[in-house]
Design a protein around this motif. Structure first.
Motif, PDB file in Angstrom:
ATOM      1  N   GLN A 228       0.738  -1.064  -0.061  1.00 54.98           N
ATOM      2  CA  GLN A 228       0.120   0.027   0.090  1.00 54.98           C
ATOM      3  C   GLN A 228       0.944   1.231   0.075  1.00 54.98           C
ATOM      4  O   GLN A 228       1.940   1.326   0.697  1.00 54.98           O
ATOM      5  N   PRO A 229       0.590   2.200  -0.672  1.00 58.95           N
ATOM      6  CA  PRO A 229       1.312   3.521  -0.581  1.00 58.95           C
ATOM      7  C   PRO A 229       1.366   3.994   0.741  1.00 58.95           C
ATOM      8  O   PRO A 229       0.229   4.166   1.493  1.00 58.95           O
ATOM      9  N   GLY A 230       2.401   4.539   1.139  1.00 58.98           N
ATOM     10  CA  GLY A 230       2.250   5.355   2.435  1.00 58.98           C
ATOM     11  C   GLY A 230       2.294   4.339   3.628  1.00 58.98           C
ATOM     12  O   GLY A 230       1.897   4.995   4.565  1.00 58.98           O
ATOM     13  N   ASP A 231       2.575   2.931   3.460  1.00 55.70           N
ATOM     14  CA  ASP A 231       2.540   2.313   4.598  1.00 55.70           C
ATOM     15  C   ASP A 231       3.676   2.283   5.233  1.00 55.70           C
ATOM     16  O   ASP A 231       4.276   1.596   6.353  1.00 55.70           O
ATOM     17  N   LEU A 232       4.877   3.036   4.571  1.00 53.13           N
ATOM     18  CA  LEU A 232       6.205   3.149   5.398  1.00 53.13           C
ATOM     19  C   LEU A 232       6.431   4.790   5.634  1.00 53.13           C
ATOM     20  O   LEU A 232       6.105   5.620   4.766  1.00 53.13           O
TER      21      LEU A 232
END
Ligand SMILES: [Mn+2]
Length: 239
Positions: A228-232
């Motif tokens: 998922q984008p933004g999961d880090l």
């Protein structure tokens, strides 16, 4: 600052090409698909824009393949994170830990050798992972911007966020053409003197290569969405 200068690809009757590939993030099958799609041969000079690892299914497989192919890659922020933790004896968590534990000495040695910038003087291209500050000579660019820059605010200050100013590449004045990755949320960027190749393969987008001469852009679709984008936190997305 570590910089590699790569000579011209091997002479070959049929072709003499340079292939620059955007952020792979462990997407080994898609990397193979893309190499097949562009018809890569040992005569081609193969350069990657960094972030070969983490988030996707087979980081170690990607490192082994690019090594086997004799490819070069600039350092990405995710490789940097692995290397820093190892040097400092810090414990990683989550995906980074999993990747770090999967690597052998050859993998680590190869990561250690990744430069911050690759110059391809014969075709007037420099490759960096994230970004450059316009007006600052290449050798004076800061490591943190090479690894993490995405935007320039109205006052010219750098930001790692995608929603915090203009894409730095839109203000890059040349004359060197810069090829970079790291900005999956903006996707393919085609500016006068800069081309952004992170097209979010690991997020279910596409994996993209720039083929020179001819400035041909070639993409292959992700086999699936791997992350998922933004999961880090390093993603700098619209949190
Ligand atoms: Mn990155």
């Amino acid at each position: 600052m570590t910089v590699a200068v790569l000579g011209e690809p091997r002479q070959n009757r049929r072709m003499k090409r340079t292939i620059v590939i955007g952020d792979v993030h462990g997407c080994l099958d898609e990397l193979r698909d893309l190499l097949r799609e562009v018809g890569a041969t040992p005569a081609d000079r193969l350069v990657l824009a960094g972030d070969l690892v983490v988030k996707g299914p087979d980081s170690r497989g990607v490192l082994r393949l690019v090594r086997k192919l004799g490819a070069a890659s600039v350092l990405g922020n995710h490789e940097d994170k692995l290397l820093r933790a190892r040097r400092q004896g810090k414990t990683l968590s989550g995906a980074h830990r999993e990747v770090a534990e999967s690597l052998d000495d050859d993998d680590w040695r190869w990561l250690e050798s990744m430069p911050l910038r690759i110059d391809l003087p014969d075709i007037g291209i420099v490759v960096v992972h994230a970004g450059l500050i316009p007006g600052v000579p290449l050798d004076r660019q800061r490591r943190e911007n090479l690894l993490s820059l995405r935007s320039l605010r109205a006052d010219g200050t750098p930001s790692r966020r995608v929603d915090d100013g203009e894409p730095w590449a839109s203000r890059w004045p040349g004359p060197q053409k810069v090829v970079f990755g790291h900005d999956a949320l903006r996707g393919l960027q085609r500016h006068r003197f800069a081309t952004g190749l992170d097209t979010g393969c690991v997020y279910g987008g596409v994996l993209t290569a720039l083929v020179e001469p001819g400035s041909l852009l070639v993409s292959v679709p992700a086999r699936r969405q791997w992350a998922q984008p933004g999961d880090l936190e390093e993603d700098g997305g619209r949190q």
